[in-house]
Design a protein around this motif. Structure first.
Motif, PDB file in Angstrom:
ATOM      1  N   GLY A 193      -0.956 -25.345 -15.886  1.00  0.00           N
ATOM      2  CA  GLY A 193      -0.274 -24.621 -16.980  1.00  0.00           C
ATOM      3  C   GLY A 193      -1.148 -23.443 -17.451  1.00  0.00           C
ATOM      4  N   CYS A 194      -1.721 -22.701 -16.465  1.00  0.00           N
ATOM      5  CA  CYS A 194      -2.566 -21.756 -16.848  1.00  0.00           C
ATOM      6  C   CYS A 194      -1.853 -20.394 -17.266  1.00  0.00           C
ATOM      7  CB  CYS A 194      -3.600 -21.444 -15.877  1.00  0.00           C
ATOM      8  SG  CYS A 194      -2.880 -20.569 -14.259  1.00  0.00           S
ATOM      9  N   GLN A 195      -0.563 -20.389 -16.779  1.00  0.00           N
ATOM     10  CA  GLN A 195       0.448 -19.503 -17.203  1.00  0.00           C
ATOM     11  C   GLN A 195      -0.257 -18.017 -16.515  1.00  0.00           C
ATOM     12  OE1 GLN A 195       2.754 -20.476 -18.610  1.00  0.00           O
ATOM     13  NE2 GLN A 195       1.897 -22.321 -19.239  1.00  0.00           N
ATOM     14  N   LYS A 196      -1.083 -18.147 -15.633  1.00  0.00           N
ATOM     15  CA  LYS A 196      -1.466 -16.578 -14.830  1.00  0.00           C
ATOM     16  C   LYS A 196      -0.322 -16.043 -13.967  1.00  0.00           C
ATOM     17  CE  LYS A 196      -6.218 -17.745 -14.260  1.00  0.00           C
ATOM     18  NZ  LYS A 196      -7.304 -18.074 -13.208  1.00  0.00           N
ATOM     19  N   CYS A 197       0.621 -16.962 -13.668  1.00  0.00           N
ATOM     20  CA  CYS A 197       1.831 -16.394 -12.812  1.00  0.00           C
ATOM     21  C   CYS A 197       2.620 -15.938 -13.868  1.00  0.00           C
ATOM     22  CB  CYS A 197       2.432 -17.685 -12.220  1.00  0.00           C
ATOM     23  SG  CYS A 197       3.058 -18.994 -13.187  1.00  0.00           S
ATOM     24  N   VAL A 198       2.918 -16.350 -15.196  1.00  0.00           N
ATOM     25  CA  VAL A 198       3.643 -15.639 -16.104  1.00  0.00           C
ATOM     26  C   VAL A 198       3.380 -14.160 -16.456  1.00  0.00           C
ATOM     27  CG1 VAL A 198       4.680 -15.683 -18.383  1.00  0.00           C
ATOM     28  CG2 VAL A 198       4.267 -17.932 -17.013  1.00  0.00           C
ATOM     29  N   VAL A 199       2.049 -14.042 -16.589  1.00  0.00           N
ATOM     30  CA  VAL A 199       1.487 -12.753 -16.709  1.00  0.00           C
ATOM     31  C   VAL A 199       1.535 -11.832 -15.500  1.00  0.00           C
ATOM     32  CG1 VAL A 199      -0.555 -11.573 -17.341  1.00  0.00           C
ATOM     33  CG2 VAL A 199      -0.291 -13.558 -18.453  1.00  0.00           C
ATOM     34  N   ALA A 200       1.524 -12.328 -14.275  1.00  0.00           N
ATOM     35  CA  ALA A 200       1.712 -11.420 -13.055  1.00  0.00           C
ATOM     36  C   ALA A 200       3.130 -11.204 -13.060  1.00  0.00           C
ATOM     37  CB  ALA A 200       1.149 -12.319 -11.927  1.00  0.00           C
ATOM     38  N   CYS A 201       4.134 -12.049 -12.997  1.00  0.00           N
ATOM     39  CA  CYS A 201       5.433 -11.564 -12.739  1.00  0.00           C
ATOM     40  C   CYS A 201       5.774 -10.485 -13.129  1.00  0.00           C
ATOM     41  CB  CYS A 201       6.437 -12.814 -13.208  1.00  0.00           C
ATOM     42  SG  CYS A 201       8.160 -12.656 -12.721  1.00  0.00           S
ATOM     43  N   PRO A 202       6.459  -9.280 -12.510  1.00  0.00           N
ATOM     44  CA  PRO A 202       6.904  -8.108 -13.016  1.00  0.00           C
ATOM     45  C   PRO A 202       8.038  -8.344 -13.598  1.00  0.00           C
ATOM     46  CG  PRO A 202       7.006  -8.246 -10.494  1.00  0.00           C
ATOM     47  CD  PRO A 202       6.412  -9.690 -11.023  1.00  0.00           C
ATOM     48  N   PRO A 228       6.931 -19.285 -19.882  1.00  0.00           N
ATOM     49  CA  PRO A 228       6.414 -20.538 -20.518  1.00  0.00           C
ATOM     50  C   PRO A 228       7.393 -21.520 -21.230  1.00  0.00           C
ATOM     51  CG  PRO A 228       5.427 -18.807 -21.923  1.00  0.00           C
ATOM     52  CD  PRO A 228       6.388 -18.093 -20.693  1.00  0.00           C
ATOM     53  N   VAL A 229       7.517 -22.703 -21.115  1.00  0.00           N
ATOM     54  CA  VAL A 229       8.506 -23.409 -21.876  1.00  0.00           C
ATOM     55  C   VAL A 229       8.029 -24.855 -22.008  1.00  0.00           C
ATOM     56  CG1 VAL A 229      10.652 -22.597 -20.815  1.00  0.00           C
ATOM     57  CG2 VAL A 229       9.489 -24.518 -19.746  1.00  0.00           C
ATOM     58  N   ALA A 230       8.191 -25.626 -23.145  1.00  0.00           N
ATOM     59  CA  ALA A 230       7.892 -26.948 -23.434  1.00  0.00           C
ATOM     60  C   ALA A 230       8.118 -27.751 -22.125  1.00  0.00           C
ATOM     61  CB  ALA A 230       8.314 -27.470 -24.535  1.00  0.00           C
TER      62      ALA A 230
END
Length: 399
Positions: free
Chosen positions: A312-321, A327-329
């Motif tokens: 759940g680090c959300q690094k992928c969310v930041v990287a996605c162009p 991020p969801v519950a």
């Protein structure tokens, strides 16, 4: 009139049973040992410090606190220990606590993945678990059955109100530690986190109070006891039988590892319509969560995420162009998304309890070379896509 009176009495009985303080009646003890079992990032070390300060600085007891952890990376095991004496007995031991009076489990998955946590538990131990499950869902070995189990959904409270899991569990622990008044523990909690911004401190205070209010304590039912012997966390080798240096006699097993305990109630969710398989998410993922396949032309396509390995680090969310990852519950991720697996055969075998840890290499050996390549992922992806991805036409699709 009689029916109304009966209904009133039934409601009164229900509220009395639900709210009665007697369910938390625990005798004052001269010596108290508390062990906390957690995962890096959940705040067990800070929780131990708060509890020790409340006992020693707040109440004037003798005591100590220390923690045991590895690389300090999110996802690694953390143990926190607190000892204190209410009668002024000197605390000379700085060793780990093997026989806790209170055992706090920061995520219920640890009870399944780390059965050694039961070590030293007996009928004098109170167990406090962060879980959304009912108390009847847990099983205990006959030899290590706790006196009681207290359950609080610390993750839900933390996610809803923005505070830490450790604050919720400290509030809940106050119910099981009559030696330290709730007012003193809350004062130490506020003092420890006084440098937080006022808004953040208030969120943590709210979580602390809700932990105290919402925790429920239950007795262990006979149906929850199983005939198994928990492993003891003692070294199996000493100076006489130690192997030659450099030999790896017990290799690590990343295939069976479950990182779900590291999450804080939020997951990345993949929108397959927006994704154009550039691989940026996979580049930044620290735990190889993404599952790839090939289309008819041999091009790599992203199937989804194996949430067993996601912290759940959300690094992928930041990287996605293209915002294909959001991020969801946890409860917003459906069954179909959760069934995407890196190792489907191995996962199924482990789930059905047909697979011993020592057999994992044999399971992986059954994979074909093509399947192994897909598992390693990076060999599947076109390296040019990392450098200069061909962005699709997303007009009207972006959210």
């Amino acid at each position: 009139m009689g029916v109304a009176m009966l209904s009133f009495m039934s409601l009164r009985t229900f509220l009395t049973d639900f709210l009665r303080p007697s369910q938390f009646d625990v005798s004052h003890r001269e010596n108290v040992a508390v062990r906390m079992e957690a995962i890096g990032g959940q705040g067990a070390n800070s929780a131990g410090k708060v509890l020790a300060e409340a006992a020693v600085l707040g109440m004037g007891f003798t005591g100590n606190h220390f923690s045991s952890f590895g690389s300090e990376k999110r996802g690694t095991p953390v143990r926190s220990f607190v000892r204190f004496s209410t009668v002024g007995k000197e605390i000379r031991s700085a060793s780990s606590i093997r026989h806790p009076d209170l055992l706090i489990i920061f995520h219920d998955s640890l009870l399944r993945t780390h059965p050694e946590l039961f070590e030293g538990v007996s009928n004098t131990t109170d167990l406090l678990v962060n879980s959304a499950e009912a108390s009847s869902a847990f099983q205990f070995p006959h030899a290590t059955c706790p006196r009681s189990i207290s359950v609080v959904d610390a993750l839900k409270i933390s996610s809803t109100h923005g505070g830490g899991i450790n604050g919720v569990l400290l509030g809940a622990a106050a119910r099981l530690l009559p030696e330290i008044p709730i007012e003193q523990l809350e004062a130490s909690f506020n003092s420890f986190f006084k440098n937080l911004p006022p808004s953040e401190l208030e969120k943590n205070r709210t979580c602390f109070r809700l932990g105290f209010e919402k925790v429920r304590r239950y007795k262990i039912d006979e149906s929850q006891l199983v005939e198994t012997t928990p492993p003891v966390a003692l070294p199996q080798m000493g100076y006489i039988n130690a192997p030659i240096g450099g030999w790896i006699v017990n290799p690590g097993n990343s295939v069976l590892k479950d990182n779900s305990a590291s999450r804080r109630g939020v997951l990345p969710k993949l929108d397959r319509e927006l994704c154009f398989h550039c691989g940026y998410c996979d580049m930044v993922c620290p735990d190889l969560c993404f599952v790839w396949d090939k289309d008819g032309s041999g091009k790599a396509i992203l199937k989804g995420i194996d949430y067993q390995y996601c912290k759940g680090c959300q690094k992928c969310v930041v990287a996605c162009p293209v915002n294909a990852l959001t991020p969801v519950a946890e409860d917003k991720v459906g069954k179909e998304d959760r069934e995407v697996k890196l190792f489907p055969t191995a996962t199924a075998a482990a789930t059905e309890k047909k697979w011993k840890t020592a057999d994992w290499s044999a399971q992986i050996a059954e994979l074909s070379p093509e399947q192994r390549m897909m598992t390693l992922q990076t060999e599947l992806l076109d390296p040019n896509s990392y450098l200069k991805p061909e962005f699709p036409d997303l007009k009207g699709k972006l959210k």
